[in-house]
Write an enzyme that holds these catalytic residues in place. Structure first.
Site, PDB file in Angstrom:
ATOM      1  N   HIS A  50      -6.441   4.209  -9.917  1.00 42.12           N
ATOM      2  CA  HIS A  50      -6.205   4.803 -11.231  1.00 42.12           C
ATOM      3  C   HIS A  50      -7.435   4.629 -12.124  1.00 42.12           C
ATOM      4  O   HIS A  50      -7.362   4.032 -13.197  1.00 42.12           O
ATOM      5  CB  HIS A  50      -4.979   4.177 -11.891  1.00 42.12           C
ATOM      6  CG  HIS A  50      -3.699   4.451 -11.165  1.00 42.12           C
ATOM      7  ND1 HIS A  50      -3.187   5.716 -11.016  1.00 42.12           N
ATOM      8  CD2 HIS A  50      -2.835   3.621 -10.547  1.00 42.12           C
ATOM      9  CE1 HIS A  50      -2.046   5.657 -10.339  1.00 42.12           C
ATOM     10  NE2 HIS A  50      -1.821   4.404 -10.034  1.00 42.12           N
ATOM     11  N   GLN A 151       0.525  -3.651  -1.479  1.00 36.72           N
ATOM     12  CA  GLN A 151       1.305  -3.474  -2.696  1.00 36.72           C
ATOM     13  C   GLN A 151       2.715  -2.993  -2.365  1.00 36.72           C
ATOM     14  O   GLN A 151       2.897  -1.995  -1.665  1.00 36.72           O
ATOM     15  CB  GLN A 151       0.620  -2.492  -3.647  1.00 36.72           C
ATOM     16  CG  GLN A 151      -0.515  -3.139  -4.416  1.00 36.72           C
ATOM     17  CD  GLN A 151      -0.823  -2.406  -5.707  1.00 36.72           C
ATOM     18  OE1 GLN A 151      -1.646  -1.512  -5.715  1.00 36.72           O
ATOM     19  NE2 GLN A 151      -0.170  -2.800  -6.786  1.00 36.72           N
ATOM     20  N   GLU A 153       5.437  -1.411  -4.101  1.00 29.25           N
ATOM     21  CA  GLU A 153       5.641  -0.718  -5.368  1.00 29.25           C
ATOM     22  C   GLU A 153       6.548   0.501  -5.223  1.00 29.25           C
ATOM     23  O   GLU A 153       6.460   1.451  -6.000  1.00 29.25           O
ATOM     24  CB  GLU A 153       4.300  -0.331  -5.996  1.00 29.25           C
ATOM     25  CG  GLU A 153       3.326   0.356  -5.077  1.00 29.25           C
ATOM     26  CD  GLU A 153       1.973   0.563  -5.719  1.00 29.25           C
ATOM     27  OE1 GLU A 153       1.834   0.344  -6.936  1.00 29.25           O
ATOM     28  OE2 GLU A 153       1.034   0.949  -5.009  1.00 29.25           O
ATOM     29  N   ASP A 179       5.344   1.344 -10.840  1.00 28.29           N
ATOM     30  CA  ASP A 179       5.696   2.246  -9.750  1.00 28.29           C
ATOM     31  C   ASP A 179       7.045   1.886  -9.137  1.00 28.29           C
ATOM     32  O   ASP A 179       7.832   2.766  -8.771  1.00 28.29           O
ATOM     33  CB  ASP A 179       4.618   2.234  -8.674  1.00 28.29           C
ATOM     34  CG  ASP A 179       3.411   3.080  -9.058  1.00 28.29           C
ATOM     35  OD1 ASP A 179       3.616   4.139  -9.672  1.00 28.29           O
ATOM     36  OD2 ASP A 179       2.287   2.683  -8.736  1.00 28.29           O
TER      37      ASP A 179
END
Length: 259
Positions: A50, A151, A153, A179
């Site tokens: 991001h 991750q 998420e 998320d």
């Protein structure tokens, strides 16, 4: 001739012997990495998911974080083996792989990080190898000590977590709270019962697996950071570079009076 000091190659135990606190780098400039690197964190993660950070700029940020003496991690937004290879060649000490939902994805990530016979990563010479002067040291260090964090998420990842954490080479997990809440249909509602149920499952798996557990305290609120420490997370990301900067500016502006 003056002896050159070899590159610093941290051990995985630096993340398992104590609670560590790091932060997230999204502003694509080495000066930001250097400034936050002098703030007292244990590690910093260069975010390639991001952010607008290029691989070239990420390499410079990795170098800065490493030379300051912190552990330099990279969050890869895709599971592209070439991207993973390039950030590790730049000297990253490990990766945080986003959105790992299956065992197969976890295996592919480990394979992209590690050299044969553990993985399938291509072998080349770069900064991580001391510019060809420390090839053997780096090869063995990377296979034994480099950090692979997945991750968790998405609710699919939560449901598959027991199997994911059994994949050889996966050292731990990192919760992406925004998320995860979005995948549950409750974006940003961290106190919702569905979110609490998912996190309780994560905690149970952590106890069984004995792995590194991480979470991101996105909004830099010190009470939230302390709460995550008290909950037993060993690897905690505190804030994001731009949030830390903006919050400090707002704090200062609130304290003035203009006559």
């Amino acid at each position: 001739m003056r002896k050159i000091k070899p590159l610093r190659r941290p051990k995985r135990s630096e993340f398992t012997s104590k609670t560590t606190i790091g932060s997230w780098l999204t502003i694509p400039h080495p000066s930001v990495a250097e400034s936050l690197g002098r703030a007292g964190f244990d590690w910093l993660t260069v975010d390639l998911e991001h952010s607008g950070t290029s691989l070239e700029t990420a390499s410079e940020m990795i170098r800065i974080v490493d030379l300051i003496g912190l552990n330099a991690l990279v969050r890869v937004g895709s599971h592209d083996s070439n991207v993973i290879k390039r950030v590790m060649d730049a000297g990253a000490h490990g990766i945080i792989a986003s959105t790992v939902n299956t065992v197969e994805e976890a295996k592919n990530i480990v394979s992209a990080v590690k050299y044969p016979p553990i993985g399938t990563r291509g072998v080349g010479l770069s900064r991580a190898h001391g510019y060809a002067q420390e090839f053997e040291d780096h090869y063995s260090w990377l296979n034994e000590e480099s950090l692979v964090i997945v991750q968790i998420e998405h609710i699919n990842a939560v449901n598959n977590m027991r199997e994911i954490m059994k994949v050889p080479g996966v050292d731990g997990f990192f919760i992406g709270p925004y998320d995860l809440s979005a995948s549950l249909g409750i974006p940003g509602q961290f106190d919702h019962s569905l979110m609490k149920e998912a996190l309780n499952h994560v905690k149970n798996v952590k106890k069984e697996a004995g792995c590194i557990s991480g979470i991101h305290v996105v909004q830099p609120q010190i009470q939230d950071l302390q709460a995550r420490i008290d909950e037993g997370y060993e690897m905690i990301a505190y804030g994001i570079d731009y949030l830390l900067m903006a919050d400090k500016a707002r704090e200062g502006l609130r304290g003035i009076t203009i006559k």
